[in-house]
Design a protein around this motif. Structure first.
Motif, short mmCIF file in Angstrom:
data_model
loop_
_atom_site.label_atom_id
_atom_site.label_comp_id
_atom_site.label_asym_id
_atom_site.label_seq_id
_atom_site.Cartn_x
_atom_site.Cartn_y
_atom_site.Cartn_z
N ALA A 168 0.68 -1.28 -0.04
CA ALA A 168 0.16 0.31 -0.23
C ALA A 168 0.22 0.84 0.13
N HIS A 169 1.83 1.34 0.28
CA HIS A 169 2.12 2.23 0.36
C HIS A 169 3.07 2.16 -0.75
N LEU A 170 3.80 1.39 -1.81
CA LEU A 170 3.89 1.94 -2.85
C LEU A 170 3.23 1.84 -3.58
N VAL A 173 -3.81 1.98 -1.47
CA VAL A 173 -5.10 1.26 -0.88
C VAL A 173 -5.53 0.28 -2.19
N ARG A 174 -6.08 1.58 -2.88
CA ARG A 174 -7.15 0.78 -4.18
C ARG A 174 -6.47 -0.12 -4.52
N THR A 175 -4.90 0.10 -5.36
CA THR A 175 -4.10 -1.30 -6.13
C THR A 175 -3.97 -2.67 -5.37
N VAL A 176 -4.01 -2.74 -3.85
CA VAL A 176 -3.67 -3.63 -3.21
C VAL A 176 -4.89 -4.26 -3.01
N THR A 194 8.27 -0.91 -10.24
CA THR A 194 8.81 -1.95 -9.12
C THR A 194 7.21 -2.56 -9.34
N SER A 195 6.74 -3.34 -8.79
CA SER A 195 5.17 -4.01 -8.68
C SER A 195 5.23 -3.95 -6.82
N ILE A 196 3.81 -3.94 -6.46
CA ILE A 196 2.97 -4.35 -5.39
C ILE A 196 3.61 -5.80 -4.71
N VAL A 197 3.58 -6.64 -5.71
CA VAL A 197 3.70 -8.35 -5.71
C VAL A 197 5.51 -8.16 -5.16
N SER A 198 6.15 -7.36 -5.14
CA SER A 198 7.72 -7.79 -4.98
C SER A 198 7.62 -6.65 -3.72
#
Length: 219
Positions: A168-170, A173-176, A194-198
């Motif tokens: 969420a920091h990257l 919240v919506r993308t998470v 850079t992906s939220i998965v990473s």
């Protein structure tokens, strides 16, 4: 002086000079130049350069030596994110205008009550507070996802609270939320790829339990 007295005098004299020699030898060793190249505890030689072994970035090195390691503590969490974001530099501004040690966007700062970005960039204490406050706000916004998915595995990714908050920091919240709604099939990448998965992987498993979810968290 009798023979006995002479013998006792010689013994005392021998003790005195022996002790003196030991002291001199000890002091000499104390001032002996320390050769780092011959001491593997401190460094090891690479092909053309030297690398310090400690502090080490590998947790297993500390476990073997019983040396304190940040482990999954919060201090390790926030500093790991900071290094990824800005190499831990408070005054860093990237090419997209993200600010500070944790690379906040100006719109994100406004959501936690910070409107003066210049003052923010020059205030390390404020940046540290802002990071914790954003975690508290995001933890409330993602409370349902944390409760439902913490400890599960999605597409091979072990989901943890700290990983969710880092994602969420990257990406926000919506993308998470979108990631979980799609069962991990849709996920955000920032402008640098850079992906939220990473982030979920890299920053999962840290202890963020003391962060209290707060809908109204603000400076």
């Amino acid at each position: 002086m009798t023979a006995l007295e002479e013998k006792q005098f010689m013994i005392k004299k021998w003790h005195f000079y022996s002790t003196l020699l030991l002291i001199i030898a000890f002091l000499s060793l104390g001032f002996k130049p320390f050769n780092l190249d011959s001491n593997p505890w401190f460094l090891t030689d690479g092909s053309n350069e030297s690398y310090y072994l400690f502090p080490s970035q590998r947790q297993e090195d500390y476990a073997k030596l019983n040396i304190p390691y940040t482990g999954n503590f919060f201090i390790g969490y926030k500093e790991a994110i900071a290094f990824k974001e800005s190499q831990g530099k408070y005054r860093r501004t990237n090419s997209l205008g993200y600010l500070g040690k944790y690379q906040f966007g100006s719109s994100t700062l406004r959501t936690i009550g910070i409107y003066n970005t210049r003052a923010f960039l020059n205030n390390p204490e404020l940046q540290e507070k802002a990071f914790v406050i954003l975690l508290a706000k995001n933890k409330w916004l993602l409370r349902k996802e944390i409760e439902k998915y913490d400890g599960t595995v999605i597409n091979g990714i072990h989901i943890t609270e700290s990983g969710i908050l880092a994602a969420a920091h990257l990406g926000g919240v919506r993308t998470v939320k979108r990631f979980f709604r799609s069962n991990g099939k849709r996920y955000f990448r920032d402008a640098y790829g850079t992906s939220i998965v990473s982030y979920m992987k890299a920053f999962g498993g840290y202890d963020t339990s003391f962060i209290e979810a707060d809908k109204h968290a603000s400076i």
